[in-house]
Design an enzyme around this catalytic site. Structure first.
Site, PDB file in Angstrom:
ATOM      1  N   THR A 270       0.823  -1.204   0.000  1.00 48.41           N
ATOM      2  CA  THR A 270       0.000   0.000   0.000  1.00 48.41           C
ATOM      3  C   THR A 270       0.861   1.260   0.000  1.00 48.41           C
ATOM      4  O   THR A 270       0.435   2.309  -0.467  1.00 48.41           O
ATOM      5  CB  THR A 270      -0.934  -0.001   1.223  1.00 48.41           C
ATOM      6  OG1 THR A 270      -1.651  -1.243   1.259  1.00 48.41           O
ATOM      7  CG2 THR A 270      -1.941   1.139   1.171  1.00 48.41           C
TER       8      THR A 270
ATOM      9  N   TYR B  58       4.161 -12.444   4.865  1.00 48.01           N
ATOM     10  CA  TYR B  58       2.994 -11.852   4.201  1.00 48.01           C
ATOM     11  C   TYR B  58       2.632 -12.681   2.979  1.00 48.01           C
ATOM     12  O   TYR B  58       3.403 -12.757   2.020  1.00 48.01           O
ATOM     13  CB  TYR B  58       3.326 -10.412   3.826  1.00 48.01           C
ATOM     14  CG  TYR B  58       2.252  -9.634   3.097  1.00 48.01           C
ATOM     15  CD1 TYR B  58       0.924 -10.050   3.064  1.00 48.01           C
ATOM     16  CD2 TYR B  58       2.577  -8.446   2.444  1.00 48.01           C
ATOM     17  CE1 TYR B  58      -0.046  -9.320   2.405  1.00 48.01           C
ATOM     18  CE2 TYR B  58       1.611  -7.706   1.779  1.00 48.01           C
ATOM     19  CZ  TYR B  58       0.315  -8.149   1.762  1.00 48.01           C
ATOM     20  OH  TYR B  58      -0.652  -7.431   1.088  1.00 48.01           O
TER      21      TYR B  58
ATOM     22  N   LYS C 219       0.639 -12.473   7.907  1.00 46.56           N
ATOM     23  CA  LYS C 219      -0.429 -11.638   7.362  1.00 46.56           C
ATOM     24  C   LYS C 219      -1.022 -12.424   6.203  1.00 46.56           C
ATOM     25  O   LYS C 219      -0.374 -12.633   5.183  1.00 46.56           O
ATOM     26  CB  LYS C 219       0.110 -10.292   6.885  1.00 46.56           C
ATOM     27  CG  LYS C 219      -0.948  -9.415   6.212  1.00 46.56           C
ATOM     28  CD  LYS C 219      -0.357  -8.140   5.625  1.00 46.56           C
ATOM     29  CE  LYS C 219      -1.415  -7.337   4.886  1.00 46.56           C
ATOM     30  NZ  LYS C 219      -0.840  -6.125   4.230  1.00 46.56           N
TER      31      LYS C 219
END
Length: 309
Positions: free
Chosen positions: A51, A139, A168
């Site tokens: 992000t 992740y 995650k």
């Protein structure tokens, strides 16, 4: 050695990186955004992730953003620095630098060069050995990487390396996530990587979320996650459905395009990207504005708005 990772719980924000019109990192805006998150109840900050457009940033810029986030947070929030790389050696160096800069943990995305499960194990294991004592969050986001970290590999890493502290999970595969939750060793955390799937993941035993929507609505997102973790399901569910349109519109086009558009509408930053990302289309922009209006977020005037004193 047993690491203290009890703090790896709740709502974390996958921070956007604000850029100026000339493409440079906007330091003042970054500082304001960190303050905005902390004021909204966020206690975990994740700079330099997907992000945050980390794929387009230089090593020096990564270090600057991590250092600035740590400095502004000043112990009021923990910092989980994104240090993933397609190169194991580069990820090791980035993780070492993040620790030196004061990061409390690192987030390591699966490499984009599609390693086998054994390759993934060796990659994350080599990093874990190189930064012993530093908590690592692996992740899994196969929609971006085209490489899924299987539940067996995640569990093997969790058992074999004390500092691989969490995953995650953004695979969207609830069966896989449940296998990790069922068989994980004590203390290993499972964090949702999908805003909209967080409540079911917490209901199954998950520990929280690394969120995109909390960039726009930190108070609402942190409250929703805390309610769920406290077992207040009626209120958590109501707030989840109130926020669902925001969670969905943030991915109406490639992230972080929509969230940056929304934050610009809110006065939080200038809507600047680095190629190959570009501003979202007018139709998407209209839908983003509609969702913000429905949630009352455009009516919230914040002192943290970029460019204000």
């Amino acid at each position: 050695m047993t690491l203290d990772t009890d703090w790896l719980r709740g709502c974390a924000t996958a921070l956007v990186t604000p850029f100026k019109s000339d493409g440079s990192v906007d330091e003042k805006c970054l500082r304001d955004l960190v303050e905005y998150q902390i004021a909204g109840g966020i206690q975990l900050l994740v700079p330099c992730g997907t992000t945050g457009e980390s794929a387009t940033m230089t090593e020096e810029e990564d270090q600057f953003v991590i250092r600035t986030t740590v400095e502004v947070a000043r112990g009021r929030a923990k910092v989980i620095a994104g240090t993933g790389s397609n190169s194991t050696a580069a990820a090791i160096e980035g993780s070492k630098r993040a620790r030196e800069l004061g990061a409390d943990a690192v987030l390591l995305v699966a490499p984009y060069n599609k390693p086998t499960q054994e390759g993934l194990y060796q990659h994350f294991g080599a990093i874990a050995n190189a930064v012993s004592g530093l908590p690592i969050v692996i992740y899994n986001v196969p929609g971006r990487t085209s490489s899924n970290i299987s539940s067996q590999t995640a569990l093997r890493l969790a058992r074999d390396f004390d500092n691989i502290a969490a995953v995650k999970e953004a695979s969207g595969n609830l069966s896989q996530i449940m296998e990790i939750l069922r068989d994980r060793p004590d203390g290993f955390k499972v964090l949702s990587g999908d805003d909209s799937l967080t409540l079911p993941i917490i209901a199954l035993g998950g520990d929280g979320l690394i969120s995109v929507a909390s960039n726009e609505a930190p108070k609402l997102m942190s409250r929703c996650i805390n309610l769920a973790l406290d077992g207040d399901w009626n209120e958590a569910r109501a707030l989840h459905y109130r926020l669902l349109s925001l969670m969905e519109v943030n991915f109406i086009e490639s992230s972080p395009g929509p969230v940056k558009a929304a934050m610009a509408m809110m006065g939080l930053l200038e809507e600047n990207f680095r190629l190959p990302l570009v501003p979202i289309q007018d139709k998407s922009r209209a839908r983003v504005r509609e969702v913000l209006e429905e949630l009352g977020l455009l009516r919230e005037t914040t002192h943290a708005a970029a460019g204000t004193d």
